[in-house]
Design a protein around this motif. Structure first.
Motif, PDB file in Angstrom:
ATOM      1  N   UNK A 100      -7.219   1.752  -6.176  1.00 49.39           N
ATOM      2  CA  UNK A 100      -6.844   2.976  -5.472  1.00 49.39           C
ATOM      3  C   UNK A 100      -7.957   3.417  -4.541  1.00 49.39           C
ATOM      4  N   UNK A 101      -7.553   3.774  -3.340  1.00 48.09           N
ATOM      5  CA  UNK A 101      -8.446   4.280  -2.302  1.00 48.09           C
ATOM      6  C   UNK A 101      -8.174   5.764  -2.137  1.00 48.09           C
ATOM      7  N   UNK A 148      -6.694  15.796  -0.530  1.00 46.29           N
ATOM      8  CA  UNK A 148      -7.132  14.467  -0.946  1.00 46.29           C
ATOM      9  C   UNK A 148      -5.964  13.496  -0.849  1.00 46.29           C
ATOM     10  N   UNK A 149      -6.177  12.451  -0.082  1.00 46.37           N
ATOM     11  CA  UNK A 149      -5.190  11.394   0.059  1.00 46.37           C
ATOM     12  C   UNK A 149      -5.507  10.261  -0.910  1.00 46.37           C
ATOM     13  N   UNK A 150      -4.455   9.622  -1.381  1.00 47.60           N
ATOM     14  CA  UNK A 150      -4.607   8.467  -2.256  1.00 47.60           C
ATOM     15  C   UNK A 150      -3.808   7.298  -1.694  1.00 47.60           C
ATOM     16  N   UNK A 151      -4.283   6.097  -1.962  1.00 49.08           N
ATOM     17  CA  UNK A 151      -3.578   4.887  -1.544  1.00 49.08           C
ATOM     18  C   UNK A 151      -3.700   3.871  -2.665  1.00 49.08           C
ATOM     19  N   UNK A 203       0.861  -1.187   0.000  1.00 52.38           N
ATOM     20  CA  UNK A 203       0.000   0.000   0.000  1.00 52.38           C
ATOM     21  C   UNK A 203       0.894   1.233   0.000  1.00 52.38           C
ATOM     22  N   UNK A 204       0.626   2.148  -0.909  1.00 48.92           N
ATOM     23  CA  UNK A 204       1.434   3.360  -1.007  1.00 48.92           C
ATOM     24  C   UNK A 204       0.523   4.575  -0.979  1.00 48.92           C
ATOM     25  N   UNK A 205       0.682   5.389   0.069  1.00 49.51           N
ATOM     26  CA  UNK A 205      -0.138   6.590   0.209  1.00 49.51           C
ATOM     27  C   UNK A 205       0.564   7.795  -0.417  1.00 49.51           C
ATOM     28  N   UNK A 206      -0.242   8.772  -0.746  1.00 47.14           N
ATOM     29  CA  UNK A 206       0.271  10.064  -1.197  1.00 47.14           C
ATOM     30  C   UNK A 206      -0.797  11.118  -0.952  1.00 47.14           C
ATOM     31  N   UNK A 207      -0.399  12.374  -1.062  1.00 44.26           N
ATOM     32  CA  UNK A 207      -1.381  13.455  -0.998  1.00 44.26           C
ATOM     33  C   UNK A 207      -1.387  14.272   0.274  1.00 44.26           C
ATOM     34  N   UNK A 208      -0.600  13.899   1.256  1.00 42.69           N
ATOM     35  CA  UNK A 208      -0.550  14.690   2.475  1.00 42.69           C
ATOM     36  C   UNK A 208       0.119  16.030   2.234  1.00 42.69           C
ATOM     37  N   UNK A 209       0.085  16.855   3.257  1.00 46.30           N
ATOM     38  CA  UNK A 209       0.713  18.158   3.138  1.00 46.30           C
ATOM     39  C   UNK A 209       0.231  19.094   4.222  1.00 46.30           C
TER      40      UNK A 209
END
Length: 122
Positions: free
Chosen positions: A75-76, A19-22, A4-10
């Motif tokens: 993708x979540x 919006x976060x993505x996983x 699982x790889x998240x992105x979108x933080x800040x």
């Protein structure tokens, strides 16, 4: 094994959105978002049963956060609106293969992403 790889933080000001993505390496039955601040327990934020699309939210985020999925992309997402400083935390994507049972207990999940930091300033 599932990655699982998240992105979108800040960082964002109060009232803003993120919006976060996983991205998952394969489809799994239940996918959830958790968050954690230092010194506190990991907290369930939102969850989705991928076969049915059934969704659950923590009371603290109802009406402000929206969880969704793109099954074709495995993708979540977590759309976070009306953010406040209390939403600042490390956010984690989690997954498990079991369909039954509650969704809020971190120990019930086998797969975890590395986390993405969300910081909301007042």
């Amino acid at each position: 094994q599932v990655q699982l790889v998240e992105s979108g933080g800040g960082s964002v000001q109060a009232g803003g959105s993120l919006r976060l993505s996983c991205v998952a390496s394969r489809n799994i039955a239940r996918m959830s978002w958790f968050r954690q601040v230092p010194g506190k327990a990991r907290e369930g934020v939102a969850s989705i049963l991928t076969p049915s699309g059934m969704i659950s939210y923590a009371d603290s985020v109802k009406g402000r956060f929206t969880i969704s999925q793109d099954s074709a992309k495995n993708t979540l997402y977590l759309q976070m609106d009306s953010l406040g400083p209390e939403d600042s935390a490390m956010y984690y994507c989690a997954g498990r293969t079991a369909l039954i049972g509650g969704w809020t207990r971190p120990s019930d999940y086998k797969y975890w992403g590395q986390g993405t930091q969300v910081t909301v300033s007042s």
